[in-house]
Design a protein around this motif. Structure first.
Motif, PDB file in Angstrom:
ATOM      1  N   GLY A   1       0.772  -1.228   0.000  1.00 52.61           N
ATOM      2  CA  GLY A   1       0.000   0.000   0.000  1.00 52.61           C
ATOM      3  C   GLY A   1       0.804   1.279   0.000  1.00 52.61           C
ATOM      4  N   GLY A   2       2.095   1.198  -0.306  1.00 56.02           N
ATOM      5  CA  GLY A   2       2.880   2.414  -0.491  1.00 56.02           C
ATOM      6  C   GLY A   2       3.283   3.141   0.775  1.00 56.02           C
ATOM      7  N   ARG A   3       3.299   2.456   1.906  1.00 57.84           N
ATOM      8  CA  ARG A   3       3.792   3.080   3.131  1.00 57.84           C
ATOM      9  C   ARG A   3       4.817   2.147   3.754  1.00 57.84           C
ATOM     10  NH1 ARG A   3      -0.826   2.438   7.819  1.00 57.84           N
ATOM     11  NH2 ARG A   3       0.823   3.256   9.120  1.00 57.84           N
ATOM     12  N   PRO A   4       5.753   2.697   4.531  1.00 49.99           N
ATOM     13  CA  PRO A   4       6.725   1.811   5.171  1.00 49.99           C
ATOM     14  C   PRO A   4       6.017   0.879   6.143  1.00 49.99           C
ATOM     15  CG  PRO A   4       6.905   4.029   6.079  1.00 49.99           C
ATOM     16  CD  PRO A   4       5.930   4.095   4.941  1.00 49.99           C
ATOM     17  N   ALA A   5       6.586  -0.316   6.300  1.00 56.87           N
ATOM     18  CA  ALA A   5       5.936  -1.302   7.157  1.00 56.87           C
ATOM     19  C   ALA A   5       6.965  -2.156   7.885  1.00 56.87           C
ATOM     20  CB  ALA A   5       5.016  -2.200   6.334  1.00 56.87           C
ATOM     21  N   LEU A   6       6.602  -2.523   9.089  1.00 53.51           N
ATOM     22  CA  LEU A   6       7.370  -3.491   9.859  1.00 53.51           C
ATOM     23  C   LEU A   6       6.568  -4.791   9.804  1.00 53.51           C
ATOM     24  CD1 LEU A   6       9.977  -3.241  11.687  1.00 53.51           C
ATOM     25  CD2 LEU A   6       8.387  -3.637  13.548  1.00 53.51           C
ATOM     26  N   VAL A   7       7.180  -5.835   9.262  1.00 51.48           N
ATOM     27  CA  VAL A   7       6.507  -7.122   9.082  1.00 51.48           C
ATOM     28  C   VAL A   7       7.170  -8.128  10.016  1.00 51.48           C
ATOM     29  CG1 VAL A   7       5.956  -8.952   7.430  1.00 51.48           C
ATOM     30  CG2 VAL A   7       5.988  -6.548   6.677  1.00 51.48           C
ATOM     31  N   ASN A   8       6.361  -8.755  10.871  1.00 48.92           N
ATOM     32  CA  ASN A   8       6.894  -9.685  11.867  1.00 48.92           C
ATOM     33  C   ASN A   8       6.285 -11.064  11.689  1.00 48.92           C
ATOM     34  OD1 ASN A   8       6.281 -10.820  14.948  1.00 48.92           O
ATOM     35  ND2 ASN A   8       8.368 -10.138  14.596  1.00 48.92           N
ATOM     36  N   LEU A   9       7.138 -12.067  11.426  1.00 46.53           N
ATOM     37  CA  LEU A   9       6.700 -13.452  11.324  1.00 46.53           C
ATOM     38  C   LEU A   9       6.777 -14.077  12.707  1.00 46.53           C
ATOM     39  CD1 LEU A   9       7.982 -12.607   8.489  1.00 46.53           C
ATOM     40  CD2 LEU A   9       8.140 -15.052   8.077  1.00 46.53           C
ATOM     41  N   TRP A  10       5.699 -14.740  13.126  1.00 50.38           N
ATOM     42  CA  TRP A  10       5.615 -15.268  14.481  1.00 50.38           C
ATOM     43  C   TRP A  10       4.671 -16.466  14.523  1.00 50.38           C
ATOM     44  CZ3 TRP A  10       0.987 -15.417  17.245  1.00 50.38           C
ATOM     45  CH2 TRP A  10      -0.084 -14.754  16.636  1.00 50.38           C
ATOM     46  N   ALA A  11       4.698 -17.157  15.659  1.00 56.82           N
ATOM     47  CA  ALA A  11       3.755 -18.245  15.926  1.00 56.82           C
ATOM     48  C   ALA A  11       3.509 -18.313  17.428  1.00 56.82           C
ATOM     49  CB  ALA A  11       4.303 -19.578  15.424  1.00 56.82           C
ATOM     50  N   SER A  12       2.353 -18.817  17.796  1.00 56.42           N
ATOM     51  CA  SER A  12       2.011 -18.900  19.214  1.00 56.42           C
ATOM     52  C   SER A  12       2.906 -19.883  19.965  1.00 56.42           C
ATOM     53  CB  SER A  12       0.544 -19.302  19.382  1.00 56.42           C
ATOM     54  OG  SER A  12       0.335 -20.611  18.864  1.00 56.42           O
ATOM     55  N   TRP A  13       3.421 -20.887  19.272  1.00 57.64           N
ATOM     56  CA  TRP A  13       4.263 -21.906  19.897  1.00 57.64           C
ATOM     57  C   TRP A  13       5.725 -21.472  20.009  1.00 57.64           C
ATOM     58  CZ3 TRP A  13       7.762 -22.681  16.175  1.00 57.64           C
ATOM     59  CH2 TRP A  13       7.365 -22.563  14.847  1.00 57.64           C
TER      60      TRP A  13
ATOM     61  N   ARG B   1       3.503   3.577  19.399  1.00 57.58           N
ATOM     62  CA  ARG B   1       4.295   4.789  19.207  1.00 57.58           C
ATOM     63  C   ARG B   1       4.370   5.220  17.741  1.00 57.58           C
ATOM     64  NH1 ARG B   1      10.600   5.870  20.869  1.00 57.58           N
ATOM     65  NH2 ARG B   1      10.627   7.973  20.070  1.00 57.58           N
ATOM     66  N   TYR B   2       4.537   4.268  16.826  1.00 54.38           N
ATOM     67  CA  TYR B   2       4.801   4.593  15.415  1.00 54.38           C
ATOM     68  C   TYR B   2       3.669   4.224  14.458  1.00 54.38           C
ATOM     69  CZ  TYR B   2       9.756   5.336  16.509  1.00 54.38           C
ATOM     70  OH  TYR B   2      10.940   5.814  16.997  1.00 54.38           O
ATOM     71  N   GLY B   3       2.608   3.603  14.939  1.00 55.12           N
ATOM     72  CA  GLY B   3       1.570   3.061  14.062  1.00 55.12           C
ATOM     73  C   GLY B   3       0.886   4.058  13.152  1.00 55.12           C
ATOM     74  N   ASP B   4       0.952   5.349  13.493  1.00 49.04           N
ATOM     75  CA  ASP B   4       0.357   6.357  12.606  1.00 49.04           C
ATOM     76  C   ASP B   4       1.292   6.707  11.452  1.00 49.04           C
ATOM     77  OD1 ASP B   4       2.169   7.544  14.383  1.00 49.04           O
ATOM     78  OD2 ASP B   4       1.125   9.472  14.357  1.00 49.04           O
ATOM     79  N   ARG B   5       2.556   6.274  11.528  1.00 49.83           N
ATOM     80  CA  ARG B   5       3.542   6.583  10.489  1.00 49.83           C
ATOM     81  C   ARG B   5       4.089   5.359   9.779  1.00 49.83           C
ATOM     82  NH1 ARG B   5       7.105   9.549  14.739  1.00 49.83           N
ATOM     83  NH2 ARG B   5       5.834   8.233  16.063  1.00 49.83           N
ATOM     84  N   VAL B   6       4.076   4.225  10.472  1.00 49.76           N
ATOM     85  CA  VAL B   6       4.629   2.982   9.946  1.00 49.76           C
ATOM     86  C   VAL B   6       3.569   1.897  10.096  1.00 49.76           C
ATOM     87  CG1 VAL B   6       6.418   1.213  10.290  1.00 49.76           C
ATOM     88  CG2 VAL B   6       6.997   3.632  10.591  1.00 49.76           C
ATOM     89  N   GLY B   7       3.328   1.147   9.031  1.00 46.61           N
ATOM     90  CA  GLY B   7       2.404   0.030   9.127  1.00 46.61           C
ATOM     91  C   GLY B   7       3.031  -1.129   9.884  1.00 46.61           C
ATOM     92  N   PHE B   8       2.249  -1.817  10.675  1.00 46.11           N
ATOM     93  CA  PHE B   8       2.705  -3.005  11.395  1.00 46.11           C
ATOM     94  C   PHE B   8       1.849  -4.173  10.928  1.00 46.11           C
ATOM     95  CE2 PHE B   8       4.722   0.121  13.858  1.00 46.11           C
ATOM     96  CZ  PHE B   8       5.693  -0.480  14.637  1.00 46.11           C
ATOM     97  N   LEU B   9       2.519  -5.238  10.484  1.00 46.12           N
ATOM     98  CA  LEU B   9       1.802  -6.403   9.978  1.00 46.12           C
ATOM     99  C   LEU B   9       2.411  -7.661  10.582  1.00 46.12           C
ATOM    100  CD1 LEU B   9      -0.366  -7.480   8.008  1.00 46.12           C
ATOM    101  CD2 LEU B   9       1.463  -7.677   6.299  1.00 46.12           C
ATOM    102  N   GLY B  10       1.615  -8.386  11.341  1.00 47.88           N
ATOM    103  CA  GLY B  10       2.031  -9.676  11.865  1.00 47.88           C
ATOM    104  C   GLY B  10       1.720 -10.763  10.853  1.00 47.88           C
ATOM    105  N   VAL B  11       2.624 -11.734  10.735  1.00 41.40           N
ATOM    106  CA  VAL B  11       2.416 -12.874   9.852  1.00 41.40           C
ATOM    107  C   VAL B  11       2.427 -14.124  10.720  1.00 41.40           C
ATOM    108  CG1 VAL B  11       3.219 -14.157   7.832  1.00 41.40           C
ATOM    109  CG2 VAL B  11       3.562 -11.667   7.937  1.00 41.40           C
ATOM    110  N   ASN B  12       1.248 -14.601  11.077  1.00 38.40           N
ATOM    111  CA  ASN B  12       1.148 -15.800  11.907  1.00 38.40           C
ATOM    112  C   ASN B  12       1.523 -16.994  11.036  1.00 38.40           C
ATOM    113  OD1 ASN B  12      -1.149 -18.050  12.997  1.00 38.40           O
ATOM    114  ND2 ASN B  12       0.297 -17.185  14.450  1.00 38.40           N
ATOM    115  N   THR B  13       2.590 -17.677  11.425  1.00 44.00           N
ATOM    116  CA  THR B  13       3.251 -18.656  10.567  1.00 44.00           C
ATOM    117  C   THR B  13       3.144 -20.069  11.134  1.00 44.00           C
ATOM    118  OG1 THR B  13       4.832 -16.936   9.964  1.00 44.00           O
ATOM    119  CG2 THR B  13       5.480 -19.200   9.489  1.00 44.00           C
TER     120      THR B  13
END
Length: 164
Positions: A47-59, A76-88
């Motif tokens: 979507g054309g904005r900077p993003a922090l992408v985090n791959l994770w799992a509950s285990w 703190r940064y969510g209005d400027r940087v997208g945060f996306l979790g990737v449940n793996t």
């Protein structure tokens, strides 16, 4: 049916804008379903904005440890940087339970087959990627991210976007 907490954001902020390309330095051309439903997320076009992408799992123990740091960075940064979790490689009920327990509110996608992890050729979880607005992966942290390293990644993304 798994009940998703209302606090967890949908993935609308990551709707493809057709501009982000990333090329060879970008995320692979995968589409992953949003945990809360709605449109899938095209990882090659966030979507054309900077993003922090985090791959994770509950285990994943280190994933559980770093998640409160990620939520604090999102606050703190969510209005400027997208945060996306990737449940793996996880189950939706286990993912939802952890997100609820830890009060995580940023958007999440589901990668049950660990396609992104495989494409990135990383040895395990967690993985945190700093993705510039143009889609390039400009930095990555394999393994648990510290508060200092997370601050470095998020502040860099905010600065690259021209937003201090």
């Amino acid at each position: 049916m798994v009940t998703i907490p209302d606090a967890v954001a949908g993935c609308e902020a990551f709707a493809a804008d057709g501009v982000t390309t990333g090329g060879a330095d970008g995320l692979p051309a995968l589409r992953l379903p949003c945990l809360t439903g709605g449109e899938d997320v095209a990882l090659a076009d966030l979507g054309g904005r900077p993003a922090l992408v985090n791959l994770w799992a509950s285990w994943c123990g280190p994933c559980r440890e770093e998640m409160p740091l990620l939520q604090a960075a999102h606050d703190r940064y969510g209005d400027r940087v997208g945060f996306l979790g990737v449940n793996t490689e996880d189950t939706r009920p286990a993912a939802v339970s952890l997100l609820t327990d830890l009060g995580v509110t940023y958007a999440q996608v589901v990668d049950e087959d660990k396609a992104l992890m495989t494409a990135l050729a990383v040895p395990g979880l967690p993985v945190t990627l700093a993705v510039a607005a143009d889609g390039r992966v400009v930095d990555r942290q394999v393994g648990e991210v510290s508060a200092e390293r997370l601050e470095e990644l998020t502040s860099r993304l905010a600065a690259d976007a021209g937003v201090p």
